[in-house]
Design an enzyme around this catalytic site. Sequence first.
Site, PDB file in Angstrom:
ATOM      1  N   THR A 153      33.643 -37.500  15.558  1.00  0.00           N
ATOM      2  CA  THR A 153      34.877 -37.300  14.810  1.00  0.00           C
ATOM      3  C   THR A 153      35.002 -35.841  14.400  1.00  0.00           C
ATOM      4  OG1 THR A 153      36.191 -38.029  12.910  1.00  0.00           O
ATOM      5  CG2 THR A 153      33.807 -38.029  12.624  1.00  0.00           C
ATOM      6  N   GLU A 154      36.247 -35.328  14.460  1.00  0.00           N
ATOM      7  CA  GLU A 154      36.467 -33.887  14.298  1.00  0.00           C
ATOM      8  C   GLU A 154      36.026 -33.339  12.950  1.00  0.00           C
ATOM      9  OE1 GLU A 154      40.477 -35.063  16.269  1.00  0.00           O
ATOM     10  OE2 GLU A 154      38.730 -36.175  15.503  1.00  0.00           O
ATOM     11  N   ASN A 155      35.969 -34.192  11.917  1.00  0.00           N
ATOM     12  CA  ASN A 155      35.586 -33.675  10.611  1.00  0.00           C
ATOM     13  C   ASN A 155      34.077 -33.494  10.470  1.00  0.00           C
ATOM     14  OD1 ASN A 155      35.687 -36.580  10.663  1.00  0.00           O
ATOM     15  ND2 ASN A 155      35.275 -36.584   8.479  1.00  0.00           N
TER      16      ASN A 155
END
Length: 229
Positions: A52-54
Amino acid sequence: MIDLTDIKLSNAQIAWRAAQDIEDGAYVNLGIGFPEMVARFQPPGKQAIFHTENGVLDFGKAPAPGDEDWDLINAGKKAITLKPGTSFFHHADSFAMVRGGHLDVAILGAYEVAQNGDLANWSTGKGGIPGVGGAMDLVQSAKRIAVLTDHVTKSGAPKLVAACTLPLTGVGCVTRIYSSLAVVDVVDGHFVLREKVTGLSFDDLQALTGAKLHTEGEVRDLICPKELA
């Protein structure tokens, strides 16, 4: 207009079908919203490593209601759980993974997909995602780009089109589309039909598609489990 009520797949069924094609051990990013459902349907004997990008890698399934730890979320602000080996890192490092080509698969939603693989999945309109965000990085960097979508809009207009009319997320990036009516590949600038739901003829499917559907050999039945949550 063709009545698709008892023919089309649910979002969960589309997500299930997409999950069947993910290779064991693949590094996979799931787009915000509907594509997140893919994580529920890992085939027996296969396990993807979700990114996930975060800044989380190899996280677990969603916690039970009431057990959420809101310090542990994905890019869609959904609660996640940890697995042995889950890792955390700065979002800049997360995007370095993306841009460095280290993801095997990115699965996203769409407003439109063109026959040459162009993708439009963001909008400046009311109620739309407010910007293109990290999707533009994902679609140009992951090794395989898959789209999950209804085959038509709520008004019955095709979402698989000859050319996108909405702002593009990426150019020539989509390789496979899992729709509510079919599985379609993008090959050499045109749509190739691989599977379609039973109860819908090829001609009716073509009428619901905004570009010519080609075939290469047998078109298989698109069959999914009937009851999926």
